[in-house]
Design an enzyme around this catalytic site. Sequence first.
Site, PDB file in Angstrom:
ATOM      1  N   CYS A 110       0.670  -1.327  -0.079  1.00 24.29           N
ATOM      2  CA  CYS A 110      -0.133  -0.164  -0.344  1.00 24.29           C
ATOM      3  C   CYS A 110       1.031   1.374   0.705  1.00 24.29           C
ATOM      4  O   CYS A 110       1.523   1.251   0.478  1.00 24.29           O
ATOM      5  CB  CYS A 110      -0.453  -0.287   1.485  1.00 24.29           C
ATOM      6  SG  CYS A 110      -1.930   1.582   1.562  1.00 24.29           S
ATOM      7  N   GLU A 145       5.680  -0.273 -13.103  1.00 23.71           N
ATOM      8  CA  GLU A 145       4.205  -0.218 -13.709  1.00 23.71           C
ATOM      9  C   GLU A 145       3.386   0.019 -11.975  1.00 23.71           C
ATOM     10  O   GLU A 145       2.401  -0.549 -11.539  1.00 23.71           O
ATOM     11  CB  GLU A 145       3.503  -1.010 -14.335  1.00 23.71           C
ATOM     12  CG  GLU A 145       4.436  -1.551 -15.627  1.00 23.71           C
ATOM     13  CD  GLU A 145       3.724  -2.389 -16.117  1.00 23.71           C
ATOM     14  OE1 GLU A 145       2.931  -3.043 -15.417  1.00 23.71           O
ATOM     15  OE2 GLU A 145       3.315  -2.375 -17.607  1.00 23.71           O
ATOM     16  N   GLU A 316       8.671  -1.350 -22.586  1.00 23.32           N
ATOM     17  CA  GLU A 316       8.817  -2.816 -22.800  1.00 23.32           C
ATOM     18  C   GLU A 316       7.576  -3.092 -23.947  1.00 23.32           C
ATOM     19  O   GLU A 316       7.014  -1.860 -24.498  1.00 23.32           O
ATOM     20  CB  GLU A 316       7.571  -3.638 -21.468  1.00 23.32           C
ATOM     21  CG  GLU A 316       8.103  -3.482 -20.314  1.00 23.32           C
ATOM     22  CD  GLU A 316       7.435  -4.301 -19.358  1.00 23.32           C
ATOM     23  OE1 GLU A 316       6.754  -4.312 -19.523  1.00 23.32           O
ATOM     24  OE2 GLU A 316       7.818  -3.765 -18.665  1.00 23.32           O
ATOM     25  N   TRP A 324      -2.305 -12.216 -20.830  1.00 17.55           N
ATOM     26  CA  TRP A 324      -2.641 -12.064 -19.591  1.00 17.55           C
ATOM     27  C   TRP A 324      -4.247 -11.210 -20.569  1.00 17.55           C
ATOM     28  O   TRP A 324      -5.075 -10.561 -19.382  1.00 17.55           O
ATOM     29  CB  TRP A 324      -2.426 -10.591 -18.847  1.00 17.55           C
ATOM     30  CG  TRP A 324      -1.651  -9.611 -19.701  1.00 17.55           C
ATOM     31  CD1 TRP A 324       0.073  -9.868 -19.968  1.00 17.55           C
ATOM     32  CD2 TRP A 324      -1.916  -8.198 -20.069  1.00 17.55           C
ATOM     33  NE1 TRP A 324       0.156  -8.446 -20.900  1.00 17.55           N
ATOM     34  CE2 TRP A 324      -1.452  -7.566 -21.056  1.00 17.55           C
ATOM     35  CE3 TRP A 324      -3.301  -7.430 -21.094  1.00 17.55           C
ATOM     36  CZ2 TRP A 324      -0.433  -6.621 -21.636  1.00 17.55           C
ATOM     37  CZ3 TRP A 324      -3.242  -6.408 -21.581  1.00 17.55           C
ATOM     38  CH2 TRP A 324      -2.109  -6.264 -21.909  1.00 17.55           C
ATOM     39  N   GLU A 364       4.076 -16.066 -16.024  1.00 17.97           N
ATOM     40  CA  GLU A 364       4.527 -15.823 -17.335  1.00 17.97           C
ATOM     41  C   GLU A 364       4.674 -16.469 -18.373  1.00 17.97           C
ATOM     42  O   GLU A 364       5.645 -16.358 -19.282  1.00 17.97           O
ATOM     43  CB  GLU A 364       5.124 -14.295 -17.351  1.00 17.97           C
ATOM     44  CG  GLU A 364       4.188 -12.832 -16.806  1.00 17.97           C
ATOM     45  CD  GLU A 364       5.059 -11.940 -16.626  1.00 17.97           C
ATOM     46  OE1 GLU A 364       5.918 -11.322 -17.256  1.00 17.97           O
ATOM     47  OE2 GLU A 364       4.335 -10.267 -16.277  1.00 17.97           O
ATOM     48  N   HIS A 367       4.052 -16.234 -22.309  1.00 20.97           N
ATOM     49  CA  HIS A 367       4.659 -14.413 -22.187  1.00 20.97           C
ATOM     50  C   HIS A 367       5.855 -15.201 -23.279  1.00 20.97           C
ATOM     51  O   HIS A 367       6.800 -15.433 -22.659  1.00 20.97           O
ATOM     52  CB  HIS A 367       4.625 -13.863 -21.572  1.00 20.97           C
ATOM     53  CG  HIS A 367       4.416 -12.621 -22.370  1.00 20.97           C
ATOM     54  ND1 HIS A 367       5.370 -11.764 -22.994  1.00 20.97           N
ATOM     55  CD2 HIS A 367       3.634 -11.853 -21.692  1.00 20.97           C
ATOM     56  CE1 HIS A 367       5.395 -10.722 -22.968  1.00 20.97           C
ATOM     57  NE2 HIS A 367       4.095 -10.134 -22.140  1.00 20.97           N
TER      58      HIS A 367
HETATM   59  C1  GAL Z   1       4.442  -5.588 -17.903  1.00 26.42           C
HETATM   60  C2  GAL Z   1       5.026  -5.314 -16.712  1.00 26.42           C
HETATM   61  C3  GAL Z   1       6.275  -6.260 -17.336  1.00 26.42           C
HETATM   62  C4  GAL Z   1       4.867  -8.034 -17.850  1.00 26.42           C
HETATM   63  C5  GAL Z   1       4.382  -7.439 -19.223  1.00 26.42           C
HETATM   64  C6  GAL Z   1       3.938  -8.394 -20.049  1.00 26.42           C
HETATM   65  O1  GAL Z   1       3.301  -5.098 -17.396  1.00 26.42           O
HETATM   66  O2  GAL Z   1       5.643  -4.183 -16.332  1.00 26.42           O
HETATM   67  O3  GAL Z   1       6.592  -6.633 -16.094  1.00 26.42           O
HETATM   68  O4  GAL Z   1       4.463  -8.012 -16.542  1.00 26.42           O
HETATM   69  O5  GAL Z   1       3.739  -6.239 -18.906  1.00 26.42           O
HETATM   70  O6  GAL Z   1       2.926  -8.437 -20.740  1.00 26.42           O
END
Ligand code: GAL
Length: 644
Positions: A110, A145, A316, A324, A364, A367
């Site tokens: 928090c 983020e 990124e 996700w 992930e 991913h």
């Molecule tokens: C971003 C995050 C990364 C990874 C990525 C996956 O939101 O900063 O650490 O989780 O998404 O798409």
Amino acid sequence: MIRRSLGVCYYPEHWPEEQWADDARRIRETGLTYVRIGEFAWSRLEPKPGDLRFDWLDRAIETLGVAGLRIVLGTPTATPPRWMLTKHPDMLPVDREGRPRGFGSRRHYCFSHTGYRDEAARITRLIAERYGRHPHLAAWQTDNEYGCHDTTLSYSPAARTGFRRWLGERYGSVEALNAAWGNVFWSMEYGSFEEIDLPNLTVTEANPSHRLDFSRYSSDQVVAFNRRQVDIIRAYSDAPIAHNYMGKVVEFDHYRVGADLDIASWDSYPLGFLEDRVDEGDEWKRAFLRQGDPDFQAFHHDLYRAVGRGRWWVMEQQPGPVNWAPYNPAPLPGMVRLWSWEAFAHGAEAVCYFRWRQAPMAQEQMHAGLLRPDSADAPALEEVARVAREFGNGAEVAEAARAKVGLVFDYQSAWAWAAQPQGRGFDYFRLVFETYRGLRRAGLNVDILPPGTDDLAGYALTLAPGLLTFSPPLRKAIAAHDGLVVLGPRTGSRTENFAILPTLGPAIDGLDVRVAYVETLRPDAAMPLEGGGAFHIWREITEGAAPIVERTADAAASVRRQRNLIYLCGWPDGMAMARLLRGFAEEAGLPALTLPDGLRRRETEEEVFWFNYGAEAVALAEAAGDDSLPAHLAAADLHRQPKR
Ligand code: GAL
């Protein structure tokens, strides 16, 4: 001039140390410069309280640096290790329903928890001290983020304590707070600041003034959390400091966080966002399934250019399917290259791909990365190498020049209208984004402007839809400006404390318009406009002496205008937006096109870029009205036209 580079996100702690040198070599051979590391590595840097293990990070930085890579080092504060919770059991964020959000993923803190703030400051200091002057260090990233996974607002005991103190400082006396919030309504008056709770778990909706102040308070906690890290890093390092923001996260004021940083950056996941964050129907989502929304990334590039005061990166970049979104398709061949170039066309200094190698474990594992989990090349790798070859990694280019169109985007307005939308579908981000889309459709370059903008010089067309209040500098800038200014719907319709203005809105000098009342519209009950298209979601019935330029089908004013000030009395749908914006642009002397859905244009100092987000080839020369262009632009491809 800015130097344009590519990079990648890498997790040395995920791989055997023997693999690092080979990874570094391949990253370099792909043509990449930056490697971002460290942002989730706390449990390996400090496995037990006070047991510091920096030796492996020393060696990782050395290996990467010796290979010719430049390090972007993250502070690991988005993932406190499990022992932290034993030490601070009350540090977890609490959701709207009052439930603590537990350990086992990330962002389990928090922002209001002072004990955790001290821990974050402590680890930041240790890292800054050790690496602040490291020759391989290029930049810093604070945390990761902010606000991701809906973590800006936390309804914890720590937040309640902090909020009460914050209110005391803002209002001085509880009587002043009662007056500001209008607490006489429903007998909501308080006798002391200690009686005030957070605006969740009320029987029906909480007072919007209460909610707005809690949003302000929560945003201030993010600013303070970040500032503490920045102050520490600056004491030990001259390297620039960035944070990686997200797409469509509006719960904290990014301009204020950005004011403390040197570089803004954001994490761009076009296919994930299309499914997850774009307010369009199935047909649109099918059409852009493997390419992403043609405007969503561009909007954020322009937004973060403003947040970074000119300096911004993509920290990124999606390289393949993510894990996700509700559905996770692969990009069309060519899209990773197109996304990269779109960022550079908007003035990015760097584009870094997420991530180097797909992780075989944990959340992930589905991913994509630039490498597969077995270290073979993933499809994006060759595209990335191509981008590096195309621009010559490290090339110098001119900074993005001022656009002729300015569009105000304000976080506070997003909080305010979320507290009282008045109709399903009224979403501030969506209103501004649909306006942005209309401008992109017309082929125009756009600058996003913060609400405190004090100078509109050079903007032939400025728009401020849905802005809660005019800041004093913006009010002055509008009064001094002779370019077209388009306001409404809902612009300037409340006080700072979220009450209707005594004079009714929009209350801006030189425009005699008053909103008498509003109505919100069902999706199947849009109000047609005389000139074509319709108002959807929201319309206003206005009074005042400002001449009526256009009307709705039921004969109310839809557009009013006095000199250079224009007021839109509703929320234009796609067709009306395109038509109205084209008209305003032409009057402002800006040549406006009518581009097909997938074709987009962006101009830099040196060239004009054409991007085809469509899944089919597009008739470029015809759409652009320019015979010197190629007749066709293939799907997922771009064309660069040197400026004459
Ligand atoms: C971003 C995050 C990364 C990874 C990525 C996956 O939101 O900063 O650490 O989780 O998404 O798409």
